[in-house]
Write an enzyme that holds these catalytic residues in place. Structure first.
Site, PDB file in Angstrom:
ATOM      1  N   CYS A   1      35.486  42.775  41.627  1.00  0.00           N
ATOM      2  CA  CYS A   1      34.333  42.030  41.082  1.00  0.00           C
ATOM      3  C   CYS A   1      34.466  41.895  39.578  1.00  0.00           C
ATOM      4  O   CYS A   1      34.713  40.810  39.059  1.00  0.00           O
ATOM      5  CB  CYS A   1      33.021  42.788  41.315  1.00  0.00           C
ATOM      6  SG  CYS A   1      32.663  43.221  42.955  1.00  0.00           S
TER       7      CYS A   1
HETATM    8  N1  SAJ Z   1      33.683  51.063  34.697  1.00  0.00           N
HETATM    9  C1  SAJ Z   1      33.964  51.623  33.459  1.00  0.00           C
HETATM   10  N2  SAJ Z   1      32.930  51.994  32.654  1.00  0.00           N
HETATM   11  C2  SAJ Z   1      31.624  51.813  33.044  1.00  0.00           C
HETATM   12  C3  SAJ Z   1      31.359  51.237  34.305  1.00  0.00           C
HETATM   13  C4  SAJ Z   1      32.401  50.872  35.131  1.00  0.00           C
HETATM   14  O1  SAJ Z   1      35.131  51.781  33.082  1.00  0.00           O
HETATM   15  O2  SAJ Z   1      30.727  52.171  32.267  1.00  0.00           O
HETATM   16  C5  SAJ Z   1      34.803  50.624  35.537  1.00  0.00           C
HETATM   17  C6  SAJ Z   1      34.836  51.276  36.893  1.00  0.00           C
HETATM   18  O3  SAJ Z   1      35.558  52.484  36.840  1.00  0.00           O
HETATM   19  C7  SAJ Z   1      35.564  50.224  37.718  1.00  0.00           C
HETATM   20  C8  SAJ Z   1      35.091  48.929  37.111  1.00  0.00           C
HETATM   21  O4  SAJ Z   1      34.622  49.243  35.794  1.00  0.00           O
HETATM   22  O5  SAJ Z   1      36.955  50.322  37.550  1.00  0.00           O
HETATM   23  C9  SAJ Z   1      33.964  48.268  37.896  1.00  0.00           C
HETATM   24  O6  SAJ Z   1      33.003  49.259  38.097  1.00  0.00           O
HETATM   25  P1  SAJ Z   1      31.516  48.892  38.662  1.00  0.00           P
HETATM   26  O7  SAJ Z   1      30.690  50.122  38.549  1.00  0.00           O
HETATM   27  O8  SAJ Z   1      31.032  47.673  38.044  1.00  0.00           O
HETATM   28  O9  SAJ Z   1      31.802  48.737  40.207  1.00  0.00           O
HETATM   29  P2  SAJ Z   1      32.011  47.461  41.085  1.00  0.00           P
HETATM   30  O10 SAJ Z   1      33.232  46.717  40.728  1.00  0.00           O
HETATM   31  O11 SAJ Z   1      31.866  47.905  42.501  1.00  0.00           O
HETATM   32  O12 SAJ Z   1      30.775  46.574  40.681  1.00  0.00           O
HETATM   33  C10 SAJ Z   1      29.686  46.486  41.530  1.00  0.00           C
HETATM   34  C11 SAJ Z   1      29.224  45.111  41.240  1.00  0.00           C
HETATM   35  N3  SAJ Z   1      28.324  44.674  42.256  1.00  0.00           N
HETATM   36  C12 SAJ Z   1      28.476  43.402  42.653  1.00  0.00           C
HETATM   37  O13 SAJ Z   1      29.349  42.670  42.229  1.00  0.00           O
HETATM   38  C13 SAJ Z   1      27.520  42.967  43.657  1.00  0.00           C
HETATM   39  C14 SAJ Z   1      28.536  45.033  39.907  1.00  0.00           C
HETATM   40  O14 SAJ Z   1      27.842  43.778  39.796  1.00  0.00           O
HETATM   41  C15 SAJ Z   1      27.530  46.112  39.752  1.00  0.00           C
HETATM   42  O15 SAJ Z   1      26.975  46.028  38.435  1.00  0.00           O
HETATM   43  C16 SAJ Z   1      28.229  47.426  39.885  1.00  0.00           C
HETATM   44  O16 SAJ Z   1      28.735  47.480  41.237  1.00  0.00           O
HETATM   45  C17 SAJ Z   1      27.273  48.581  39.645  1.00  0.00           C
HETATM   46  O17 SAJ Z   1      26.147  48.339  39.216  1.00  0.00           O
HETATM   47  O18 SAJ Z   1      27.709  49.715  39.848  1.00  0.00           O
END
Ligand code: SAJ
Length: 422
Positions: A260
């Site tokens: 995503c």
């Molecule tokens: N990450 C960081 N630092 C942060 C947050 C995340 O390095 O502060 C990294 C994570 O390790 C990962 C990537 O970013 O590698 C994405 O992390 P994510 O928490 O955004 O997880 P996703 O990819 O599953 O994102 C989902 C998304 N949901 C949808 O697309 C419907 C995103 O929109 C959400 O914001 C996110 O979950 C969420 O809220 O956790």
């Protein structure tokens, strides 16, 4: 109503569950992936936040059928497409799955149906890719059938927000379509948010995830400058977070992974540039920084090992390969890039991830090692890339000669002279 869900991945399956248990619908699940079909036939889950029991429960009420053929679409009222929208090797959008899904569905579409696209994609996809195929069947969108875009907002790996509690945004190609889309989702989502068009709904999703991408990449850049300035970036994020308003904490890491956050913004960037010759600088810069992170982490490992060891004579134990904690997915995970880089430099690399048994690298299958104190003691450094909650970081700090922690997973441990933080 009868619903067909095309694509039974981490979006499709939770949707199936909602339509069956909450919407009391008959659901036909369609997926061309033999592995998924096989798992479902054996009532086994292939998603980390879906148990085998959840899978069995889907079939319990005799209102769920799965298969790979699209002819069932003749019998349904609603068709929902939740297939992947990856990027190709040159980081351009790859709409193959969407094109295949609508092309395979087209012969079975008929008057009265609602067709909904949920896959994350750039503004204009629904009208440019789905509408012509549907109308080539002699069906008028906005009259004979409704065509809607509604982004998925599932967040894999966290249980706090049940999917039906997350407001559901949707936009139709015409007002008639929007109304039809609302009727489909009102029965199963607590809150449905209608926007003025399909492209507005497509853009809503990309805005959400682009903002997240840019903010996290910015934190990674701050982490790099803090390292230069001998400032603990984790400490200052926590301190900045004491401000009760106006500061949203994001955290540095080895690079943003998953299908995503690092992908959706590139769909928007591509479309803006291709169609409107508009460069979205924040996205290209965030992407540039994100692509640099693996080299930065490898360089940090090299520096931390010296002068005891040169990278090509070192043994490194990587903890966590999934793209984020508590999931089993390593798509677009920067851990894979980092492991490959370390191996290219001659290091012997082991990995442990509780959710992943083996990693498909470009030239080999790397099997998971067991996480024992002997293994940790034998390696020159332990590199924490994903902070899965079920791992004991106390043991890792206790038995590793050196720990490089890119997730601040060791934050709760007092005496950790052998730990280097990102
Ligand atoms: N990450 C960081 N630092 C942060 C947050 C995340 O390095 O502060 C990294 C994570 O390790 C990962 C990537 O970013 O590698 C994405 O992390 P994510 O928490 O955004 O997880 P996703 O990819 O599953 O994102 C989902 C998304 N949901 C949808 O697309 C419907 C995103 O929109 C959400 O914001 C996110 O979950 C969420 O809220 O956790």
């Amino acid at each position: 109503q009868k619903v067909a869900v095309i694509g039974l991945g981490y979006i499709g399956l939770p949707l199936v569950k909602l339509f069956i248990h909450k919407g009391d619908c008959m659901v036909y699940g369609i997926d061309i992936d033999k592995h998924k079909m096989n798992s479902l036939l054996h009532r086994k889950s292939y998603l980390s936040d879906f148990s085998d029991k959840d899978i069995q429960a889907l079939f319990a009420k005799e209102s769920f059928q799965v298969g790979s053929s699209f002819d069932v679409i003749t019998d349904v009222d609603v068709v929902i497409i939740c297939v992947p929208t990856p990027i190709d090797r040159s980081q351009n959008p790859d709409l193959t799955y969407i094109r295949e899904a609508i092309r395979s569905s087209a012969p079975y579409l008929h008057t009265g149906q609602v067709i909904i696209l949920e896959s994350s994609t750039y503004p204009g996809t629904t009208e440019e890719e789905l509408l012509p195929v549907i109308e080539s069947q002699g069906l008028k969108v906005g009259k004979d059938v409704a065509l809607v875009y509604s982004p998925e907002r599932v967040d894999p790996g966290q249980q706090t927000w049940a999917i039906e509690k997350i407001p559901k945004v949707l936009g139709g190609v015409t007002p008639f379509c929007t109304q039809a889309g609302m009727k489909v989702y009102e029965t199963i989502f607590d809150k449905v948010v209608a926007v003025s068009s399909a492209r507005a709904a497509e853009m809503t999703k990309l805005l959400e995830n682009s903002q997240r991408f840019i903010n996290i990449s910015f934190m990674n850049e701050i982490a790099m400058v803090c390292k230069e300035m001998k400032i603990d970036v984790w400490e200052i994020i926590q301190a900045a977070g004491t401000k009760p308003f106006g500061f949203t904490p994001y955290y540095p890491g080895p690079g943003i992974g998953g299908h995503c956050i690092p992908v959706d913004p590139l769909y928007l960037h591509w479309k803006a540039k291709q169609q409107h010759q508009f460069e979205i600088n924040f996205i290209s810069l965030a992407n540039k920084i994100n692509e640099q992170m693996p080299s930065y982490i490898v360089h940090l490992v090299e520096e931390s090992l010296q002068p005891m060891k040169r990278i090509h004579e070192s043994r490194i134990f990587v903890i966590g390969a999934a793209f984020k904690k508590n999931v089993n997915d390593y798509r677009e995970s920067k851990a894979v890039t980092i492991i490959e880089r370390l191996k290219t430099l001659g290091a012997v690399v082991y990995f442990y991830d509780p959710y992943i048994e083996e990693l498909k690298l470009s030239s080999e299958l790397l099997k998971r090692s067991i996480l024992t104190k002997e293994h940790l003691q034998l390696c020159d450094c332990t590199l924490i890339l994903t902070d899965h909650s079920c791992i004991s970081y106390d043991d890792i700090v206790q038995y590793s000669p050196l720990v490089i922690d890119t997730r601040n997973a060791t934050s709760h441990i007092e005496n950790k002279g052998n730990v280097i933080l990102l």
